[in-house]
Write a protein that holds these residues in place. Structure first.
Motif, PDB file in Angstrom:
ATOM      1  N   THR A 174      -0.425  -4.412  -7.121  1.00  0.00           N
ATOM      2  CA  THR A 174      -1.745  -4.775  -6.583  1.00  0.00           C
ATOM      3  C   THR A 174      -1.682  -5.721  -5.401  1.00  0.00           C
ATOM      4  OG1 THR A 174      -1.943  -6.573  -8.188  1.00  0.00           O
ATOM      5  CG2 THR A 174      -2.830  -4.423  -8.837  1.00  0.00           C
ATOM      6  N   SER A 175      -0.477  -6.010  -4.902  1.00  0.00           N
ATOM      7  CA  SER A 175      -0.343  -6.930  -3.766  1.00  0.00           C
ATOM      8  C   SER A 175       0.531  -6.297  -2.697  1.00  0.00           C
ATOM      9  CB  SER A 175       0.286  -8.258  -4.212  1.00  0.00           C
ATOM     10  OG  SER A 175      -0.510  -8.908  -5.170  1.00  0.00           O
ATOM     11  N   GLY A 176       0.278  -6.707  -1.450  1.00  0.00           N
ATOM     12  CA  GLY A 176       1.060  -6.217  -0.328  1.00  0.00           C
ATOM     13  C   GLY A 176       0.323  -5.163   0.457  1.00  0.00           C
ATOM     14  N   ASN A 177       0.836  -4.857   1.614  1.00  0.00           N
ATOM     15  CA  ASN A 177       0.230  -3.853   2.485  1.00  0.00           C
ATOM     16  C   ASN A 177       1.300  -3.278   3.401  1.00  0.00           C
ATOM     17  OD1 ASN A 177       0.127  -6.534   3.831  1.00  0.00           O
ATOM     18  ND2 ASN A 177      -0.622  -5.316   5.563  1.00  0.00           N
ATOM     19  N   ALA A 178       0.961  -2.226   4.117  1.00  0.00           N
ATOM     20  CA  ALA A 178       1.904  -1.558   5.016  1.00  0.00           C
ATOM     21  C   ALA A 178       1.278  -1.459   6.395  1.00  0.00           C
ATOM     22  CB  ALA A 178       2.251  -0.179   4.486  1.00  0.00           C
ATOM     23  N   PRO A 179       1.493  -2.470   7.255  1.00  0.00           N
ATOM     24  CA  PRO A 179       0.859  -2.475   8.567  1.00  0.00           C
ATOM     25  C   PRO A 179       1.418  -1.402   9.490  1.00  0.00           C
ATOM     26  CG  PRO A 179       2.442  -4.261   8.402  1.00  0.00           C
ATOM     27  CD  PRO A 179       2.348  -3.643   7.041  1.00  0.00           C
ATOM     28  N   GLY A 180       0.627  -1.019  10.474  1.00  0.00           N
ATOM     29  CA  GLY A 180       1.052  -0.047  11.461  1.00  0.00           C
ATOM     30  C   GLY A 180      -0.097   0.363  12.349  1.00  0.00           C
ATOM     31  N   CYS A 181       0.239   0.959  13.479  1.00  0.00           N
ATOM     32  CA  CYS A 181      -0.773   1.474  14.409  1.00  0.00           C
ATOM     33  C   CYS A 181      -1.739   0.369  14.847  1.00  0.00           C
ATOM     34  CB  CYS A 181      -1.542   2.641  13.788  1.00  0.00           C
ATOM     35  SG  CYS A 181      -0.481   3.984  13.217  1.00  0.00           S
ATOM     36  N   GLY A 182      -1.237  -0.856  14.944  1.00  0.00           N
ATOM     37  CA  GLY A 182      -2.081  -1.962  15.384  1.00  0.00           C
ATOM     38  C   GLY A 182      -3.061  -2.451  14.352  1.00  0.00           C
ATOM     39  N   THR A 183      -2.862  -2.072  13.074  1.00  0.00           N
ATOM     40  CA  THR A 183      -3.756  -2.488  11.989  1.00  0.00           C
ATOM     41  C   THR A 183      -2.923  -3.112  10.866  1.00  0.00           C
ATOM     42  OG1 THR A 183      -3.695  -0.523  10.579  1.00  0.00           O
ATOM     43  CG2 THR A 183      -5.146  -0.449  12.525  1.00  0.00           C
TER      44      THR A 183
END
Length: 590
Positions: free
Chosen positions: A551-560
């Protein structure tokens, strides 16, 4: 016995070519925009040889799909009733008229039966012809295209045509418009000197995993086979070497799996496995050179953790020939930029295949024409199982462009293929204990494949809590959602070329997850039950409680900032990471 499907269909007979060829005018069959980052280098030599693969329609594929879901659905009375290779091939066999007309067309260009290689199901025909013949057959012009970043070169066209009377009898012909660059999904490689490559704990206090199992504190910085078994509640599982279980790993792009490195790895991490080995199967002339300097980081990562987790289950490494770059100014006899399809052709022709197969290779979905992607995906449906790590385009955020190839040059999240195929199990990545999504664990939604029914409940629940308008226009909310599941993906301690170091990527997550599926198969086989077969309908239903929700974390990319991991399924870690003990309890009760 293969992990396949169940139904009875009469085998379609092969029909040879008619003595005279029918003719009709040409009409464009497929056309793509000039792909981003590829530029025309030169005209293709008329003598350069191309291996063309011709896919004939599978008129009964809907029957194949229906039966696949029935034997993969734990609530269906036919669950686990896998059938033979021959019975599956009977379903996908083309119509006799298609065989007749295409064979007749090839004969009109001087290509006889002796020049044609046919797949076991007769649904693929392979020929090798000079460019000048291919251009005449397809009313097109081939060029040498060069990739502006990597320098790779391939012989391709952006459009080809067929006689009108053949359009309904040929799904796809490649290589024509495919510009995929097969690549592994490693995102980070950290090396350190082998003499100082020690595992050091940050504290002496054990950590507790989401499965409630004690995990050594060193696992937060250095991942080993023991760490993974602790983390995923598999420390008490002892698989058997004698119940006909099996596990397979694919290798491409001259990635060689080194025996000496594996023994060094075993000596430290899996002592009981020292002096054990695996079977190497060459596909299309693939090699497995054993010079330490040629040891492949991807291949060694895959075999060390895949076979390390599954020992003593029978292991197979498939080494498939073919590697870019093709050098356009040399007299190269054939263009070998598509080894992935060579492997699929090979494996579908085998009588016996591993019960679980993992692959860590692929490319942006948009670089594979939709017609070709769908035919390759149909091949995975025939196999009934697959595992592939999933990323978000280029794993390096600095080089992500996220631009479409459809002529509009829109910014868009780019899904990956074959992870976007609904008949494979796509694996995302996590890191640390407690686990969080690793920042290179990509995911999202396919532009080619609609959301399969087995995902409806989980993905609909995700969108119920997804803020309206977020990333509007950047993804297709109705597409097949990826990934399905996740596993640790960074700081794996490996031995490559005689040196110890750390490596990461969803390339690590895929063989890890697949290895634990092999352990679950072990439990089912010991209980007298069939192997799991296609996993996804089971995972999204009866076995959904066997996953640790991330439920934690994210995968940034494409300027987002990209998608976030959240409660329930999410497009970063899927359903979560496996609790192997719990999954075994669930799947041995059905």
């Amino acid at each position: 016995m293969r992990s396949l499907l169940s139904c009875l269909v009469l085998l379609t007979s092969f029909v040879s070519a008619a003595p005279s060829a029918r003719t009709s005018s040409f009409e464009v069959k497929e056309k793509v925009f000039p792909p981003r980052d590829w530029k025309i280098h030169s005209d293709a030599s008329p003598d350069h040889k191309i291996e063309l693969k011709i896919g004939l329609p599978q008129p009964n594929f809907d029957i194949l799909e229906k039966h696949l879901y029935e034997v993969s659905d734990p609530s269906h009375y036919r669950y686990g009733q896998h059938l033979s290779k021959e019975e599956v091939e009977a379903i996908v066999a083309p119509h006799p008229e298609s065989l007749e007309l295409v064979t007749e067309w090839l004969a009109s260009h001087g290509i006889g039966e002796q020049d044609i290689t046919r797949s076991s199901a007769q649904d693929w025909m392979t020929i090798t012809v000079p460019v000048r013949v291919a251009e005449k057959m397809l009313d097109t012009t081939y060029h040498v295209w060069k990739h502006t970043t990597s320098g790779e070169s391939i012989v391709r066209t952006t459009s080809y045509s067929l006689p009108i009377h053949l359009h309904d009898h040929i799904d796809v012909i490649q290589p024509t418009t495919t510009f995929a660059r097969l690549k592994s999904f490693k995102s980070t490689i950290h090396r350190f000197d082998k003499e100082t490559g020690q595992i050091v704990a940050q504290s002496d206090t054990p950590m507790i995993s989401a499965s409630g199992v004690s995990v050594d504190p060193s696992c937060n910085t250095t991942v080993t086979v023991t760490c993974l078994k602790q983390l995923y509640n598999a420390t008490d599982i002892t698989p058997s070497a004698t119940i006909n279980n099996s596990f397979g790993i694919t290798g491409y792009l001259d990635q060689f799996a080194n025996f000496q490195d594996l023994q060094s790895f075993y000596a430290v991490q899996v002592p009981d496995a020292v002096n054990s080995s695996f079977t190497v199967i060459s596909v299309a002339g693939g090699q497995n050179n054993q010079t330490l300097s040629e040891a492949g980081d991807e291949a060694d990562l895959d075999i060390e953790f895949g076979f390390g987790i599954t020992f003593p289950i029978n292991g197979t490494f498939f080494t498939t020939a073919g590697s870019p770059p093709f050098i356009p100014d040399l007299d190269t006899p054939t263009d070998t930029n598509e080894p992935y399809i060579s492997w699929l052709d090979f494996i579908l022709a085998q009588e016996e295949i591993p019960l679980v197969i993992t692959t860590s290779y692929g490319d942006d979905e948009q670089t594979v024409p939709e017609s070709f992607a769908k035919r390759a995906c149909a091949g995975f449906a025939q196999l009934g199982i697959g595992d592939g790590g999933v990323g978000d385009g280029d794993p390096d955020p600095a080089t992500q462009t996220c631009i479409t190839n459809d002529g509009t040059n829109k910014t868009e999240f780019l899904p990956l293929f074959p992870a976007s195929c609904p008949y494979v199990t796509a694996v995302g990545g996590t890191i640390h204990v407690p686990e969080v999504a690793v920042d290179f664990s990509g995911g999202g939604f396919s532009n080619y494949f609609s959301r399969p029914a087995y995902q409806d409940a989980a993905v609909s629940a995700f969108f119920e809590n997804f803020p309206n308008g977020t990333f509007a226009g950047l993804f297709n909310p109705n597409g097949r959602a990826i990934p399905d599941v996740a596993a640790q993906a960074d700081n794996f301690q490996v031995v490559i070329g005689g040196e110890t170091g750390l490596i990461g990527g969803t390339s690590a997550a895929s063989p890890t997850f697949a290895g634990f599926v092999a352990l679950i198969n072990d439990a089912r086989l010991k209980a007298g039950l069939p192997s799991l077969g296609f996993l996804n309908p089971l995972f999204y239903s009866t076995a959904i409680s066997g996953f640790n929700d991330i439920t934690s974390g994210n995968a940034p990319g494409c300027g987002t900032e990209g998608f976030n991991a959240t409660v329930g399924w999410d497009p970063v870690t899927g359903l979560g990471t496996p609790d192997v003990g719990k999954l075994i309890s669930l799947v041995t009760a059905i």
